[in-house]
Write a protein that holds these residues in place. Structure first.
Motif, PDB file in Angstrom:
ATOM      1  N   PRO A   1       2.612  14.658   8.133  1.00 47.30           N
ATOM      2  CA  PRO A   1       3.972  15.109   7.815  1.00 47.30           C
ATOM      3  C   PRO A   1       4.922  13.962   7.472  1.00 47.30           C
ATOM      4  O   PRO A   1       5.878  14.144   6.734  1.00 47.30           O
ATOM      5  CB  PRO A   1       4.414  15.831   9.087  1.00 47.30           C
ATOM      6  N   GLY A   2       4.668  12.788   8.070  1.00 48.17           N
ATOM      7  CA  GLY A   2       5.547  11.652   7.808  1.00 48.17           C
ATOM      8  C   GLY A   2       6.901  11.773   8.471  1.00 48.17           C
ATOM      9  O   GLY A   2       7.896  11.276   7.934  1.00 48.17           O
ATOM     10  N   ARG A   3       6.933  12.388   9.643  1.00 44.84           N
ATOM     11  CA  ARG A   3       8.221  12.594  10.324  1.00 44.84           C
ATOM     12  C   ARG A   3       8.308  11.856  11.659  1.00 44.84           C
ATOM     13  O   ARG A   3       9.129  12.211  12.507  1.00 44.84           O
ATOM     14  CB  ARG A   3       8.456  14.094  10.551  1.00 44.84           C
ATOM     15  N   ARG A   4       7.516  10.847  11.868  1.00 49.46           N
ATOM     16  CA  ARG A   4       7.568  10.110  13.130  1.00 49.46           C
ATOM     17  C   ARG A   4       8.896   9.368  13.251  1.00 49.46           C
ATOM     18  O   ARG A   4       9.324   8.680  12.334  1.00 49.46           O
ATOM     19  CB  ARG A   4       6.397   9.122  13.205  1.00 49.46           C
ATOM     20  N   ARG A   5       9.529   9.509  14.413  1.00 50.84           N
ATOM     21  CA  ARG A   5      10.827   8.861  14.657  1.00 50.84           C
ATOM     22  C   ARG A   5      10.772   7.805  15.742  1.00 50.84           C
ATOM     23  O   ARG A   5      11.589   6.888  15.762  1.00 50.84           O
ATOM     24  CB  ARG A   5      11.870   9.904  15.085  1.00 50.84           C
ATOM     25  N   TRP A   6       9.823   7.956  16.680  1.00 52.31           N
ATOM     26  CA  TRP A   6       9.885   7.150  17.893  1.00 52.31           C
ATOM     27  C   TRP A   6       8.713   6.182  17.967  1.00 52.31           C
ATOM     28  O   TRP A   6       7.628   6.451  17.461  1.00 52.31           O
ATOM     29  CB  TRP A   6       9.877   8.047  19.129  1.00 52.31           C
TER      30      TRP A   6
ATOM     31  N   GLY B   1       0.794  -1.222   0.000  1.00 54.14           N
ATOM     32  CA  GLY B   1       0.000   0.000   0.000  1.00 54.14           C
ATOM     33  C   GLY B   1       0.826   1.272   0.000  1.00 54.14           C
ATOM     34  O   GLY B   1       2.061   1.235  -0.088  1.00 54.14           O
ATOM     35  N   PRO B   2       0.160   2.408   0.138  1.00 53.46           N
ATOM     36  CA  PRO B   2       0.833   3.708   0.050  1.00 53.46           C
ATOM     37  C   PRO B   2       1.772   4.018   1.207  1.00 53.46           C
ATOM     38  O   PRO B   2       2.601   4.925   1.096  1.00 53.46           O
ATOM     39  CB  PRO B   2      -0.340   4.699   0.015  1.00 53.46           C
ATOM     40  N   TYR B   3       1.650   3.279   2.315  1.00 57.60           N
ATOM     41  CA  TYR B   3       2.516   3.540   3.459  1.00 57.60           C
ATOM     42  C   TYR B   3       3.643   2.524   3.594  1.00 57.60           C
ATOM     43  O   TYR B   3       4.330   2.490   4.622  1.00 57.60           O
ATOM     44  CB  TYR B   3       1.691   3.553   4.752  1.00 57.60           C
ATOM     45  N   ALA B   4       3.863   1.726   2.571  1.00 56.73           N
ATOM     46  CA  ALA B   4       4.902   0.699   2.652  1.00 56.73           C
ATOM     47  C   ALA B   4       6.283   1.299   2.903  1.00 56.73           C
ATOM     48  O   ALA B   4       7.108   0.715   3.618  1.00 56.73           O
ATOM     49  CB  ALA B   4       4.916  -0.124   1.367  1.00 56.73           C
ATOM     50  N   ASP B   5       6.533   2.467   2.336  1.00 55.25           N
ATOM     51  CA  ASP B   5       7.832   3.112   2.518  1.00 55.25           C
ATOM     52  C   ASP B   5       7.923   3.889   3.822  1.00 55.25           C
ATOM     53  O   ASP B   5       8.946   4.529   4.083  1.00 55.25           O
ATOM     54  CB  ASP B   5       8.117   4.054   1.342  1.00 55.25           C
ATOM     55  N   ARG B   6       6.869   3.840   4.620  1.00 52.06           N
ATOM     56  CA  ARG B   6       6.895   4.517   5.917  1.00 52.06           C
ATOM     57  C   ARG B   6       6.968   3.517   7.067  1.00 52.06           C
ATOM     58  O   ARG B   6       6.726   3.886   8.213  1.00 52.06           O
ATOM     59  CB  ARG B   6       5.665   5.398   6.083  1.00 52.06           C
ATOM     60  N   ILE B   7       7.265   2.279   6.773  1.00 52.43           N
ATOM     61  CA  ILE B   7       7.491   1.294   7.830  1.00 52.43           C
ATOM     62  C   ILE B   7       8.871   1.574   8.406  1.00 52.43           C
ATOM     63  O   ILE B   7       9.872   1.589   7.683  1.00 52.43           O
ATOM     64  CB  ILE B   7       7.408  -0.142   7.287  1.00 52.43           C
TER      65      ILE B   7
END
Length: 254
Positions: free
Chosen positions: A202-207, A178-184
């Motif tokens: 924003p797609g900036r979650r780190r923790w 899906g569209p969030y595969a690169d945000r794992i």
């Protein structure tokens, strides 16, 4: 996951099961309107909220392959059933009949998902055998969704562990394609391996959790900044006068 803890994910288990019983009673009624996510417990006993962003990633908090095997909590079918109420499914613990063989299959699925999610988080392709595990689990019929009169999710018709595994596998396939595969991602803390998907705008979650690893990072940064400010500057060296240094005194001089 604190300084001194093992650098591996701490599951949500206490001594009796994979979830904080105060957060989700076994009937699945409490927490239906609560924010998604799990309450995890560290070896030191502190608890924090962790939302991995997907149902399939919630399963990773129950243990895993290799170094994560020491945190295994799915020893009996009842352990997997106890995971249902606090999970995104919000199902009663008795909503799914789970056999020992189905428990083993779910653990195999979880381990394959660990490999695939970690690989994606680090930009690597997954192994073919792990994709095969997901696809085989997804071949079975999934849990049947139902809605209660109050508008909340209701328990499905009598279901078995294969249907539960299929639901988890299908969720994983939807995530990985899906569209969030690169945000794992893996938590940015050096000693935390919890995996999540960043669904924020924003797609900036780190923790894994701001109240846990994010706060620890802020505390360490503040401490380091204060130590830098409190360190006195090095003593200045005298300017070179341009004259040659004096000869050292003779050893014969008194």
């Amino acid at each position: 996951m604190t300084d001194g803890d093992d650098p591996v994910p701490q599951n949500a288990a206490d001594a009796t099961g994979p979830a904080d019983p105060a957060a989700a009673p076994p009937d699945g009624t409490a927490g239906r309107h609560a924010p998604p996510g799990l309450v995890l417990t560290t070896p030191g006993g502190s608890r924090f909220h962790f939302d991995p962003g997907a149902l399939c990633l919630e399963l990773l908090t129950t243990g895993g392959p290799g170094p994560y095997a020491r945190y295994e909590v799915l020893h009996r079918p009842a352990d997997l059933a106890a995971w249902l109420p606090p999970s995104r499914l919000r199902l009663p613990a008795d909503a799914v009949r789970i056999s020992p063989a189905e428990l083993t299959a779910t653990r195999t699925l979880r381990d394959a998902l660990w490999h695939l999610a970690a690989a994606r988080a680090h930009g690597r392709p997954g192994e073919p055998e792990d994709y095969t595990v997901l696809n085989r689990a997804a071949e079975h019929p999934p849990l049947v969704p139902r809605i209660a009169p109050d508008g909340t999710a209701a328990a499905p018709p009598p279901a078995d562990g294969a249907q539960l595994a299929s639901t988890l596998a299908r969720d994983a396939i939807a995530l990985l394609t899906g569209p969030y595969a690169d945000r794992i991602r893996e938590c940015g803390a050096h000693d935390c391996r919890l995996i999540f998907v960043d669904t924020s705008r924003p797609g900036r979650r780190r923790w894994c959790s701001m109240e846990r690893c994010g706060n620890r990072h802020k505390v360490r940064s503040l401490r380091a900044r204060r130590e830098t400010e409190e360190t006195p500057p090095a003593a200045a060296l005298p300017a070179d006068s341009g004259r040659a240094p004096a000869d050292p005194p003779s050893e014969s001089m008194g």
